[in-house]
Design a protein around this motif. Sequence first.
Motif, PDB file in Angstrom:
ATOM      1  N   UNK A 623       0.873  -1.170   0.000  1.00 62.17           N
ATOM      2  CA  UNK A 623       0.000   0.000   0.000  1.00 62.17           C
ATOM      3  C   UNK A 623       0.910   1.220   0.000  1.00 62.17           C
ATOM      4  N   UNK A 624       0.764   2.062  -0.989  1.00 63.65           N
ATOM      5  CA  UNK A 624       1.570   3.294  -0.967  1.00 63.65           C
ATOM      6  C   UNK A 624       0.860   4.320  -0.110  1.00 63.65           C
ATOM      7  N   UNK A 625       1.594   5.277   0.441  1.00 65.11           N
ATOM      8  CA  UNK A 625       0.890   6.406   1.049  1.00 65.11           C
ATOM      9  C   UNK A 625       0.185   7.219  -0.034  1.00 65.11           C
ATOM     10  N   UNK A 626      -0.807   8.016   0.345  1.00 60.03           N
ATOM     11  CA  UNK A 626      -1.426   8.945  -0.590  1.00 60.03           C
ATOM     12  C   UNK A 626      -0.389  10.014  -0.914  1.00 60.03           C
ATOM     13  N   UNK A 627      -0.155  10.225  -2.211  1.00 60.04           N
ATOM     14  CA  UNK A 627       0.859  11.189  -2.646  1.00 60.04           C
ATOM     15  C   UNK A 627       0.257  12.587  -2.782  1.00 60.04           C
ATOM     16  N   UNK A 628       1.087  13.590  -2.497  1.00 57.39           N
ATOM     17  CA  UNK A 628       0.736  15.000  -2.712  1.00 57.39           C
ATOM     18  C   UNK A 628      -0.492  15.430  -1.915  1.00 57.39           C
ATOM     19  N   UNK A 629      -0.494  15.052  -0.629  1.00 59.94           N
ATOM     20  CA  UNK A 629      -1.625  15.361   0.264  1.00 59.94           C
ATOM     21  C   UNK A 629      -1.894  16.874   0.280  1.00 59.94           C
ATOM     22  N   UNK A 630      -3.117  17.246  -0.041  1.00 59.93           N
ATOM     23  CA  UNK A 630      -3.493  18.668  -0.013  1.00 59.93           C
ATOM     24  C   UNK A 630      -2.713  19.519  -0.995  1.00 59.93           C
ATOM     25  N   UNK A 631      -2.106  18.875  -2.003  1.00 58.12           N
ATOM     26  CA  UNK A 631      -1.328  19.640  -2.983  1.00 58.12           C
ATOM     27  C   UNK A 631      -0.024  20.179  -2.411  1.00 58.12           C
ATOM     28  N   UNK A 632       0.523  19.483  -1.404  1.00 57.10           N
ATOM     29  CA  UNK A 632       1.697  20.030  -0.706  1.00 57.10           C
ATOM     30  C   UNK A 632       2.928  20.135  -1.605  1.00 57.10           C
ATOM     31  N   UNK A 633       3.022  19.274  -2.628  1.00 57.16           N
ATOM     32  CA  UNK A 633       4.231  19.284  -3.467  1.00 57.16           C
ATOM     33  C   UNK A 633       3.979  19.873  -4.855  1.00 57.16           C
ATOM     34  N   UNK A 634       2.751  19.741  -5.343  1.00 58.84           N
ATOM     35  CA  UNK A 634       2.464  20.159  -6.720  1.00 58.84           C
ATOM     36  C   UNK A 634       1.035  20.653  -6.822  1.00 58.84           C
ATOM     37  N   UNK A 635       0.836  21.751  -7.484  1.00 58.03           N
ATOM     38  CA  UNK A 635      -0.519  22.258  -7.727  1.00 58.03           C
ATOM     39  C   UNK A 635      -0.487  23.165  -8.944  1.00 58.03           C
ATOM     40  N   UNK A 636      -1.667  23.432  -9.508  1.00 57.25           N
ATOM     41  CA  UNK A 636      -1.800  24.335 -10.644  1.00 57.25           C
ATOM     42  C   UNK A 636      -2.662  25.504 -10.176  1.00 57.25           C
ATOM     43  N   UNK A 637      -2.139  26.708 -10.319  1.00 53.65           N
ATOM     44  CA  UNK A 637      -2.838  27.885  -9.800  1.00 53.65           C
ATOM     45  C   UNK A 637      -4.017  28.296 -10.658  1.00 53.65           C
ATOM     46  N   UNK A 638      -5.103  28.692  -9.994  1.00 51.92           N
ATOM     47  CA  UNK A 638      -6.294  29.170 -10.720  1.00 51.92           C
ATOM     48  C   UNK A 638      -6.135  30.648 -11.088  1.00 51.92           C
TER      49      UNK A 638
END
Lengths: 638, 638
Positions: A623-638
């Motif tokens: 089981x992997x952990x959930x990646x990028x929780x809450x967009x902590x590492x990667x996100x696209x700005x609106x």
Amino acid sequence: MDSTIDQFRACPVGLLTNDCYDNIGTFIDEASEAGHDFVATPIAHPGFRRVLHEDKKDINKDAVNLWRDGPVFDRQDLILQTAACSDIIVGMLAEWLRLDSTDEDIRVNSELALKQELAWASHLGLLSVIFPPLPKGNLANTARSINHAVGSLSFTQIWMQVPTTTKDTEIENEPWKQWNKLRVLTEQNTKIQVALELTENLPADDILEMWLAEPVKALIIPAEIFISNAKGYPVLPRRHQEFAKKVMDKLRPNILVTVPATQIHASATPSAYQEYIRHLNRNLPELDEVNQFATGYQDYLQAPLQPLMDNLDNSTYETFEKDPIKYQQYEEAVYRALLDRAQLKLDVTTMIMVVGAGRGPLVDCCLRAAARSERKIHIYAVEKNPNAFVTLQNKKENEWKDKVELVFADMRRWKPSKKCDILVSELLGSFGDNELSPECLDGAQKFLKDDGISIPANYTSFAAPLASTKLYNEVAAYKDLEHFETPYVVMFQQISELGSSQPLWTFEHPNHKFPTTNDDPINNLHNIRYSQAKFTVQKTMTMHGVAGYFESVLYKDVMISIHPETHSPGMFSWFPIFFPIRTPLQVPQGAQVTLDFWRQTDKKKIWYEWAVTVSKDGEDLAISPIHNVGGRSYWVGL
Amino acid sequence: MDSTIDQFRACPVGLLTNDCYDNIGTFIDEASEAGHDFVATPIAHPGFRRVLHEDKKDINKDAVNLWRDGPVFDRQDLILQTAACSDIIVGMLAEWLRLDSTDEDIRVNSELALKQELAWASHLGLLSVIFPPLPKGNLANTARSINHAVGSLSFTQIWMQVPTTTKDTEIENEPWKQWNKLRVLTEQNTKIQVALELTENLPADDILEMWLAEPVKALIIPAEIFISNAKGYPVLPRRHQEFAKKVMDKLRPNILVTVPATQIHASATPSAYQEYIRHLNRNLPELDEVNQFATGYQDYLQAPLQPLMDNLDNSTYETFEKDPIKYQQYEEAVYRALLDRAQLKLDVTTMIMVVGAGRGPLVDCCLRAAARSERKIHIYAVEKNPNAFVTLQNKKENEWKDKVELVFADMRRWKPSKKCDILVSELLGSFGDNELSPECLDGAQKFLKDDGISIPANYTSFAAPLASTKLYNEVAAYKDLEHFETPYVVMFQQISELGSSQPLWTFEHPNHKFPTTNDDPINNLHNIRYSQAKFTVQKTMTMHGVAGYFESVLYKDVMISIHPETHSPGMFSWFPIFFPIRTPLQVPQGAQVTLDFWRQTDKKKIWYEWAVTVSKDGEDLAISPIHNVGGRSYWVGL
């Protein structure tokens, strides 16, 4: 065929010998005369085996300890005695090392001998050495010894010789499994690579193709597996030929042939084997348009574009406008929509709005479609990038004139005085919605009449589990969490998919669920998506991440796709997207891989989260952990 | 029993209600009057469920969006309306959240409602909230939602309510598996803990005991599972009682009881349930000597001593000299050795050398053994620590006089004029050889006659796979590779072993393999060890690391051991050693765990490397990388 591209795929061809030449210079001269680029030869004489002291009866403790205290070669231990020609020599490590012997002394002596050979190879400046095929069974101490030894090598690399099949094993992909175990134990050390040896019998295609996802730096082709053609020249059997070409095409390895001691192919000269290989190498399939475009970008990680937050530059527009297929499909979609629209209202002008017009290619598509369909249209071209807007003004002045009205605005904020019949946009990313097409079109759809048409009509994101040592290592090289939780746009080369990709979710436009009465919506929750996709894996694999694609219906049956099974031929505007996972996962044959994928949003940004579970017979194996929780590492700005 | 230690194990007892009190103050007063320390109550009224909008027919889009844009409670939505008494309230989250609904709107609304409740709980300053039992099936979105939500909580923690069994499941440890999946998906987030609910039926002991390795912060004991004793008072059935005591003893949870609406135990008052629990809590088994000594050190990671590189300080000597068992065993070993030795040569003086004499406890052992056996002895006490050597001089002056000669030297370098009959040392670490006893005794054995006796005669390192969320999180908190590749000395508490530990390797003294002719050996290769141990795991587990122990034969059948199955009763000088692994591994029922362990050496240091493979039916399910390659993260200096 472009000769520079041909040149780029040319593989060096070398001559390998297991014989122990007294004068290695003679061998090198012979190999060179027969047209080889380099040679592979044992480093040490078989007599060096004495240091193992396998016969305990004969053991002289003091002699053993003398060597253990200060391991030094006697001159006659060595075949490679000087650094002459070291730039064209691949060293071969002793075949008699017994690094996983259950005898402690033999194990320790083997490790010392390995280090001694490697230190010598490094001293001579050899670029690579070949480690002999791993025996069956335990290889933990072999892995540890090699992993430790390469730590002190400044540039010499180790090629693990791996045969495509072994004779005495029931499990067909046993050699791959042994290699896989070694490379996971050594944490995919980039100094440890593969010298793949073609054997007379080849395994099934799906197992053979797993090597395309591995760091195969050399391909060993023994003379014995060549067959004679009608004229008595050595050639490879068809499957070997095809596989060798595939490896050359994708991995560009060094190739090592052997020359038989006695004539086994009637017309063969010492140069015949390398000549045949070079002939195959020259006749690789031509690169298609996508691959020509992608040359040099294979397996290169690019951060996805953020066209909403950043303004694209001129060269990016210029590159993508050259796509021979995309605009052809857009023109066709607008053409069909115009025909359909005109059946309803024959002699009115159809109003088209192109939102995100860039430098205008979609405006041109619309104008061509109108001409072809003999329909009257009027176009609004909306663009927020001030730099692209200058180009639009030039085009209006010089070409479009009154047919096109320009609007400098963000489509999410503009308030037009009239509504349009057709809303045309090209806001898609490699994963479909990842460049925020849903949010942009939510804002733009208030310009569209209730019965209006959006081109594209919808787009779907696809995902598939992926194996790729190369891509994993590229991400791991950054040594931080952020890079393991960021998706990358990448032209896949050294990869293997664990199954056909599956659809995750779809966005439809216009979106009738979206509350159009609300001028300025505060929440974006209707653009949240979650999907779970399950894959049953037919062959044992190591999973390194997830491949992402999209498929889009522009209008009715006019599609564009980068999904492998439906890829629009020749369309190069989008490479796939790669979502890494933090720890490579073992996926045994018959196991199920479950991908959980989310598209999340808050008021400022959107991001993806992902998790992987491997299970078999109802038990979770990983089981992997959930990646990028809450967009902590990667996100696209609106 | 020491009352301070008793006090330390006392668990707060609270009252839990599922009822929705109109005036929560009334409930708190009642609970308090009946002797409870705290209460647990729902945060919101069931009516708040309206926000899910489960009935699509009734849906008012604008109302939904109004709430989605700005989720705010109506006053009547809440049971907990003010922050009064918030320091003694545990909030209970709504039972109707459907975070893994396949309906996108219900899923999104559930997540918003969860966040709204948590934000309110955090605003009130509640220290913990209880999340209702996870349903069967998919929980990926529940995991993601909780993981994301706790990120914005400053101190409130979430207790996941998990029943010990569920009725409608074939798999007995299904509740643990669901919890396990959630915590791996959430990367063992330390804000997400367990509220374990005792159910009428308990699973098998080995499954029940798995909870002792989990972060169980609360134990929920419903009134319904109490039975009536002869006098009609509520008591727990024997297995529930035993397990509850074990949890109190090891994990010191908050305990939550309920009070039944109607009388179900004839003589029960509202305070009867908590009174019984406190009675159990007061009557936990007395701590044994080892646990008394270890109080406060449970699950606390200590770096292993480096007595060769560093000089131990006075308090360390003082602590270890208090061990009631160790020196008793040493005395017995010397006593027996003296008897044996004296049978050979009746009226000679037996020469004993104590190497690493410290402050002299082993010298005292030898003197007592001599007195008891009525043998004449002469002692050399060798010590390298200048500070301890001062104490030795005091003892010689005041007590030992001529019976003991002091030598200030490193035993590896000292060159004595005579050889001894018995060489006594105490250089063992928690893993046996990890404080370099082999290397020290190699150096010292040249003082020993050819037929001389070494005490200890040998020592063996043991290892077993281990589950412990607590220890894993302690290591992970450092957020670097080094701490995952370092062993720790630790008194185990919240752990579960995956099988009986197995021997890895043994060192024998004197070591006849060691080249005694060589005065100053350059290499230490004879002290390299490698071992592979295989464990078949009977229950599904998550593996977090490896437990290490030692067993030592001092002389003939006189032993000391910290290996669980043979532990010398009352000996507290050594806690076990813990080798972490970098990624928790899933170990399905019936799988095989293979440990590869190395003791490596170069001229300056020794270190361990380790790797773990999980396999089943011949397929590798998980392979860890080799840890601490070349001693990069941890080593012991020679």
